[in-house]
Design a protein around this motif. Structure first.
Motif, PDB file in Angstrom:
ATOM      1  N   LEU A  29       4.256 -15.834 -30.815  1.00 24.14           N
ATOM      2  CA  LEU A  29       3.969 -16.636 -32.001  1.00 24.14           C
ATOM      3  C   LEU A  29       2.500 -16.527 -32.405  1.00 24.14           C
ATOM      4  O   LEU A  29       2.174 -16.467 -33.602  1.00 24.14           O
ATOM      5  N   CYS A  30       1.614 -16.480 -31.422  1.00 25.88           N
ATOM      6  CA  CYS A  30       0.178 -16.298 -31.713  1.00 25.88           C
ATOM      7  C   CYS A  30      -0.066 -14.937 -32.352  1.00 25.88           C
ATOM      8  O   CYS A  30      -0.840 -14.827 -33.310  1.00 25.88           O
ATOM      9  N   GLY A  33       1.176 -15.050 -35.847  1.00 27.67           N
ATOM     10  CA  GLY A  33       0.267 -15.835 -36.678  1.00 27.67           C
ATOM     11  C   GLY A  33      -0.971 -15.046 -37.081  1.00 27.67           C
ATOM     12  O   GLY A  33      -1.440 -15.148 -38.225  1.00 27.67           O
ATOM     13  N   GLY A  37      -1.797 -14.160 -40.890  1.00 25.62           N
ATOM     14  CA  GLY A  37      -3.075 -14.626 -41.406  1.00 25.62           C
ATOM     15  C   GLY A  37      -3.889 -13.503 -42.029  1.00 25.62           C
ATOM     16  O   GLY A  37      -4.466 -13.658 -43.116  1.00 25.62           O
TER      17      GLY A  37
END
Length: 278
Positions: A29-30, A33, A37
């Motif tokens: 998930l990081c 992200g 981003g």
């Protein structure tokens, strides 16, 4: 008191394991992200004219070109040509190099004779051979396979031969004292002991094979991701260039994962050691 101390030590170990073992879902998930981003910042910079899309492309433009190339079938055709040449050349060059590297263990004299030639060929940028190979064999699939095979052959040979030098001499002497022939020593000791070195060469070679194929497609080819990137770059279509680059990244990751899976099959003890370290 001793029971309490043992329980405290056990609890401390469990806490350390929990700290080390971060859930893979959280890590993914990081990563997702970060990617989203960066894409959002890139797209906003293009929309507010902070970045020239003609020079950098844009996420929305890349998506549109991706859809177009997928619908036309060109992306799959070019990707298949690149992947096929890479895998075929990788397998051919790596297996042939590994076999010859292992067989050099039989004759140190022959190994010393060809050593300078192998070193010289290893130091030569393999892409320099591309023009000659394309002239000899044309711009079809065979040239790309030949380039990938040459790029992976020497690395596999050197790694396999180096692996035979790292075998414990006491183990070989023990086999000789038990009456084992040279062929039996080769089969039971040399090959299994050299497998980690061979697999390490495979990890490098999958990248070298892909680089060689892309280089050949840049110089002359009728299809492939390298050709697609080269043509799009000449036409200043940066969005298509990004599609080709991102597809290459995905292909490289998939091929690397495939080699890792092969490692876990061939040398499961090495894979288990890595899991323990992690």
């Amino acid at each position: 008191m001793e029971m309490i101390q043992v329980e405290n030590v056990t609890k401390q170990k469990i806490r350390k394991v929990k700290r080390k073992s971060t859930p893979i879902l959280f890590i993914n998930l990081c990563r997702l992200g970060i990617i989203l981003g960066l894409l959002a910042v890139w797209e906003l910079a293009v929309r507010f004219q902070m970045i020239n899309p003609f020079l950098m492309g844009s996420p929305s433009g890349i998506w549109e070109e991706s859809v177009r190339l997928v619908q036309s079938g060109q992306l799959f055709t070019d990707m298949f040509a690149t992947v096929y040449g890479t895998i075929f050349g990788f397998v051919l060059g790596s297996l042939l190099g590994s076999i010859i590297g292992l067989l050099l263990w039989y004759s140190k004299t022959f190994a010393n004779i060809i050593d300078p030639f192998v070193v010289a060929l290893n130091g030569l940028p393999k892409i320099a051979l591309a023009p000659m190979i394309i002239i000899w064999f044309g711009s079809g699939m065979f040239s790309k396979i030949a380039l990938a095979s040459i790029a992976t052959f020497i690395v596999a040979l050197l790694s396999a031969y180096q692996g035979t030098h790292q075998i414990d001499s006491n183990l070989i002497n023990l086999m000789k004292s038990l009456g084992a022939t040279k062929g039996q020593i080769f089969k039971k000791v040399v090959i299994p002991s050299s497998l980690p070195w061979i697999i390490s060469a495979f990890r490098l070679n999958i990248g070298f094979a892909l680089i060689a194929v892309i280089g050949g497609e840049f110089i002359s080819s009728d299809k492939g991701l390298g050709r697609m990137i080269f043509v799009a770059g000449n036409l200043f279509n940066l969005n298509v260039v990004w599609v080709g680059v991102l597809t290459l990244m995905a292909v490289a990751i998939i091929l690397y994962v495939g080699v890792s899976k092969m490692e876990s099959r061939l040398i499961p003890w090495e894979a288990s050691n890595k899991q323990r370290e992690n």
